[in-house]
Design a protein around this motif. Sequence first.
Motif, PDB file in Angstrom:
ATOM      1  N   THR A   1       0.601  -1.372  -0.047  1.00 10.31           N
ATOM      2  CA  THR A   1       0.005   0.106   0.144  1.00 10.31           C
ATOM      3  C   THR A   1       0.966   1.404   0.138  1.00 10.31           C
ATOM      4  O   THR A   1       2.001   1.186   0.116  1.00 10.31           O
ATOM      5  CB  THR A   1      -0.982  -0.086   1.252  1.00 10.31           C
ATOM      6  N   ALA A   2       0.384   2.442  -0.106  1.00  2.44           N
ATOM      7  CA  ALA A   2       1.118   3.872  -0.373  1.00  2.44           C
ATOM      8  C   ALA A   2       1.736   3.913   0.923  1.00  2.44           C
ATOM      9  O   ALA A   2       2.715   4.659   1.232  1.00  2.44           O
ATOM     10  CB  ALA A   2       0.149   4.747  -0.386  1.00  2.44           C
ATOM     11  N   GLU A   3       1.072   3.330   2.289  1.00  2.74           N
ATOM     12  CA  GLU A   3       1.901   3.392   3.490  1.00  2.74           C
ATOM     13  C   GLU A   3       2.892   2.144   3.773  1.00  2.74           C
ATOM     14  O   GLU A   3       3.413   2.128   4.970  1.00  2.74           O
ATOM     15  CB  GLU A   3       0.837   3.697   4.580  1.00  2.74           C
ATOM     16  N   GLY A   4       3.051   1.419   2.907  1.00  4.72           N
ATOM     17  CA  GLY A   4       3.890   0.375   2.931  1.00  4.72           C
ATOM     18  C   GLY A   4       3.623  -1.012   3.593  1.00  4.72           C
ATOM     19  O   GLY A   4       4.591  -1.819   3.795  1.00  4.72           O
ATOM     20  N   ARG A   5       2.333  -1.157   3.798  1.00  8.18           N
ATOM     21  CA  ARG A   5       1.621  -2.258   4.206  1.00  8.18           C
ATOM     22  C   ARG A   5       1.528  -3.281   3.371  1.00  8.18           C
ATOM     23  O   ARG A   5       1.253  -3.091   2.107  1.00  8.18           O
ATOM     24  CB  ARG A   5       0.319  -1.979   4.884  1.00  8.18           C
TER      25      ARG A   5
ATOM     26  N   GLN B   1      -6.794 -21.117  -0.814  1.00  8.32           N
ATOM     27  CA  GLN B   1      -6.911 -22.363  -0.393  1.00  8.32           C
ATOM     28  C   GLN B   1      -7.758 -23.088  -0.462  1.00  8.32           C
ATOM     29  O   GLN B   1      -8.792 -22.803  -0.174  1.00  8.32           O
ATOM     30  CB  GLN B   1      -6.439 -22.115   1.067  1.00  8.32           C
ATOM     31  N   ASP B   2      -7.538 -24.196  -0.996  1.00 12.30           N
ATOM     32  CA  ASP B   2      -8.699 -25.294  -1.299  1.00 12.30           C
ATOM     33  C   ASP B   2      -9.903 -24.615  -2.109  1.00 12.30           C
ATOM     34  O   ASP B   2     -11.162 -24.817  -1.703  1.00 12.30           O
ATOM     35  CB  ASP B   2      -8.920 -25.792  -0.131  1.00 12.30           C
ATOM     36  N   GLY B   3      -9.679 -23.834  -3.001  1.00 16.53           N
ATOM     37  CA  GLY B   3     -10.651 -23.223  -3.888  1.00 16.53           C
ATOM     38  C   GLY B   3     -11.260 -21.964  -3.389  1.00 16.53           C
ATOM     39  O   GLY B   3     -12.076 -21.314  -3.899  1.00 16.53           O
ATOM     40  N   ALA B   4     -10.809 -21.453  -2.309  1.00 22.97           N
ATOM     41  CA  ALA B   4     -11.202 -20.292  -1.455  1.00 22.97           C
ATOM     42  C   ALA B   4     -10.058 -19.267  -1.561  1.00 22.97           C
ATOM     43  O   ALA B   4      -8.821 -19.416  -1.522  1.00 22.97           O
ATOM     44  CB  ALA B   4     -11.685 -20.656  -0.105  1.00 22.97           C
ATOM     45  N   TYR B   5     -10.415 -17.922  -1.577  1.00 26.32           N
ATOM     46  CA  TYR B   5      -9.672 -16.836  -1.934  1.00 26.32           C
ATOM     47  C   TYR B   5      -9.739 -15.896  -0.651  1.00 26.32           C
ATOM     48  O   TYR B   5     -10.679 -15.568  -0.016  1.00 26.32           O
ATOM     49  CB  TYR B   5      -9.837 -16.077  -3.024  1.00 26.32           C
ATOM     50  N   ALA B   6      -8.708 -15.213  -0.198  1.00 24.80           N
ATOM     51  CA  ALA B   6      -8.571 -14.491   0.792  1.00 24.80           C
ATOM     52  C   ALA B   6      -7.615 -13.273   0.654  1.00 24.80           C
ATOM     53  O   ALA B   6      -6.619 -13.435  -0.328  1.00 24.80           O
ATOM     54  CB  ALA B   6      -8.133 -15.044   2.116  1.00 24.80           C
ATOM     55  N   ILE B   7      -8.062 -11.996   1.046  1.00 24.60           N
ATOM     56  CA  ILE B   7      -6.945 -11.015   0.842  1.00 24.60           C
ATOM     57  C   ILE B   7      -6.697 -10.493   2.386  1.00 24.60           C
ATOM     58  O   ILE B   7      -7.483 -10.275   3.176  1.00 24.60           O
ATOM     59  CB  ILE B   7      -7.714  -9.714   0.138  1.00 24.60           C
ATOM     60  N   SER B   8      -5.183 -10.337   2.797  1.00 24.62           N
ATOM     61  CA  SER B   8      -4.980 -10.203   3.925  1.00 24.62           C
ATOM     62  C   SER B   8      -4.121  -8.755   3.933  1.00 24.62           C
ATOM     63  O   SER B   8      -3.316  -8.456   2.863  1.00 24.62           O
ATOM     64  CB  SER B   8      -4.352 -11.224   4.640  1.00 24.62           C
ATOM     65  N   LEU B   9      -3.992  -8.120   4.962  1.00 27.67           N
ATOM     66  CA  LEU B   9      -3.170  -6.976   5.320  1.00 27.67           C
ATOM     67  C   LEU B   9      -2.174  -7.172   6.415  1.00 27.67           C
ATOM     68  O   LEU B   9      -2.518  -7.215   7.553  1.00 27.67           O
ATOM     69  CB  LEU B   9      -3.810  -5.576   5.350  1.00 27.67           C
ATOM     70  N   ASN B  10      -0.881  -7.205   5.840  1.00 22.18           N
ATOM     71  CA  ASN B  10       0.155  -7.505   7.155  1.00 22.18           C
ATOM     72  C   ASN B  10      -0.111  -8.711   7.966  1.00 22.18           C
ATOM     73  O   ASN B  10      -0.058  -8.911   9.269  1.00 22.18           O
ATOM     74  CB  ASN B  10       0.379  -6.340   8.031  1.00 22.18           C
ATOM     75  N   GLY B  11      -0.741  -9.881   7.206  1.00 26.59           N
ATOM     76  CA  GLY B  11      -1.029 -11.018   8.025  1.00 26.59           C
ATOM     77  C   GLY B  11      -2.393 -11.284   8.416  1.00 26.59           C
ATOM     78  O   GLY B  11      -2.649 -12.265   8.877  1.00 26.59           O
ATOM     79  N   GLN B  12      -3.132 -10.001   8.807  1.00 25.48           N
ATOM     80  CA  GLN B  12      -4.502  -9.976   9.047  1.00 25.48           C
ATOM     81  C   GLN B  12      -5.453 -10.065   7.992  1.00 25.48           C
ATOM     82  O   GLN B  12      -5.507  -9.194   7.111  1.00 25.48           O
ATOM     83  CB  GLN B  12      -4.732  -8.927   9.983  1.00 25.48           C
TER      84      GLN B  12
ATOM     85  N   VAL C   1     -13.013   2.672  11.316  1.00 23.97           N
ATOM     86  CA  VAL C   1     -11.630   2.622  11.637  1.00 23.97           C
ATOM     87  C   VAL C   1     -10.692   1.948  10.747  1.00 23.97           C
ATOM     88  O   VAL C   1     -10.820   0.757  10.259  1.00 23.97           O
ATOM     89  CB  VAL C   1     -11.505   1.491  12.814  1.00 23.97           C
ATOM     90  N   ALA C   2     -10.141   2.789  10.007  1.00 24.71           N
ATOM     91  CA  ALA C   2      -9.344   2.640   8.715  1.00 24.71           C
ATOM     92  C   ALA C   2      -8.084   1.746   9.164  1.00 24.71           C
ATOM     93  O   ALA C   2      -7.388   1.703  10.360  1.00 24.71           O
ATOM     94  CB  ALA C   2      -8.791   3.615   8.111  1.00 24.71           C
ATOM     95  N   MET C   3      -7.807   0.520   8.440  1.00 21.52           N
ATOM     96  CA  MET C   3      -6.725  -0.127   8.263  1.00 21.52           C
ATOM     97  C   MET C   3      -5.775   0.074   7.272  1.00 21.52           C
ATOM     98  O   MET C   3      -4.464   0.006   7.249  1.00 21.52           O
ATOM     99  CB  MET C   3      -7.273  -1.702   8.414  1.00 21.52           C
ATOM    100  N   VAL C   4      -6.218  -0.111   6.251  1.00 18.15           N
ATOM    101  CA  VAL C   4      -5.384  -0.217   5.149  1.00 18.15           C
ATOM    102  C   VAL C   4      -4.648   1.168   4.533  1.00 18.15           C
ATOM    103  O   VAL C   4      -3.455   1.047   4.349  1.00 18.15           O
ATOM    104  CB  VAL C   4      -6.177  -0.604   3.653  1.00 18.15           C
ATOM    105  N   ALA C   5      -5.312   2.316   4.679  1.00 24.19           N
ATOM    106  CA  ALA C   5      -4.753   3.712   4.429  1.00 24.19           C
ATOM    107  C   ALA C   5      -5.503   4.377   5.479  1.00 24.19           C
ATOM    108  O   ALA C   5      -6.645   4.737   5.595  1.00 24.19           O
ATOM    109  CB  ALA C   5      -5.168   3.959   3.040  1.00 24.19           C
ATOM    110  N   SER C   6      -4.800   5.255   6.371  1.00 19.67           N
ATOM    111  CA  SER C   6      -5.355   6.166   7.269  1.00 19.67           C
ATOM    112  C   SER C   6      -6.116   7.247   6.711  1.00 19.67           C
ATOM    113  O   SER C   6      -7.082   7.750   7.420  1.00 19.67           O
ATOM    114  CB  SER C   6      -4.075   6.768   7.985  1.00 19.67           C
ATOM    115  N   GLY C   7      -5.927   7.719   5.413  1.00 16.54           N
ATOM    116  CA  GLY C   7      -6.620   8.574   4.654  1.00 16.54           C
ATOM    117  C   GLY C   7      -7.995   8.315   4.454  1.00 16.54           C
ATOM    118  O   GLY C   7      -8.949   9.164   4.300  1.00 16.54           O
ATOM    119  N   ASN C   8      -8.306   6.805   4.875  1.00 13.37           N
ATOM    120  CA  ASN C   8      -9.712   6.341   4.553  1.00 13.37           C
ATOM    121  C   ASN C   8     -10.606   6.841   5.586  1.00 13.37           C
ATOM    122  O   ASN C   8     -11.863   7.110   5.270  1.00 13.37           O
ATOM    123  CB  ASN C   8      -9.741   4.909   4.358  1.00 13.37           C
TER     124      ASN C   8
END
Length: 224
Positions: free
Chosen positions: A12-16, A23-34, A149-156
């Motif tokens: 991300t723009a903030e380096g995350r 996994q087994d046909g399912a998809y996930a998006i995570s941020l810094n492991g969360q 409560v923003a996680m990906v980008a504080s500007g959100n």
Amino acid sequence: MKPRITLAEARTAEGRRLVLSEQDGAYAISLNGQELMHSRAHASELLLGELGVESLKTTQGARVMVGGLGLGFTLVEVLAGLQPDAVVDVAELLPEVVAWNREFLRGLNGTALDDARVQLHIEDAAKLIQRAKPGTYDALMLDIDNGPVAMVASGNQNLYSKSGLLGVKRALKSVGRAIFWSASMDVPFETRLKKAGFTVKAVPAKLHTNAKRAAYMLYVAEQE
């Protein structure tokens, strides 16, 4: 159980570190492991789309916005509930998320981006809303970051501020509504919505369709 495979990653723009995995046909998006979202836990995203277009099924020329593409579930639900002449603005801040939908997630919901009603904007949804002419949208469905409560980008967080909510109100038609996805109940945010001139309904949303309890909250804000 099959191992989890990393399909792609970005910063991300903030380096995350943002990761798309399978996994087994399912998809996930995570941020810094969360984990931010998972393709087998999408009931709240479907409800977000359903609430946004429930009164627009017979409306000709409806215009709506989906803020936050994610894994595409809200977009698919919205398209299913609108007429062929509708316009659906999709705002996604991260170009990588759009690219992942087109490449890795076409078998999930990625082909929805090819719908002729979709106008894709790779930018901050709040800026797109601020730029819109007054009374542009019948509905705004906003699943930005992790809610107020923003996680990906504080500007959100700007979208959920007093000025951001007034911009949402201005962009809506007189009978329009905005639905905000939130990871939890947020009383201060609900208060800000009311102070901005909305009538507000808090709708509990489940993680899975068959879940016994709600995990998230959708705030339905309508013009007074």
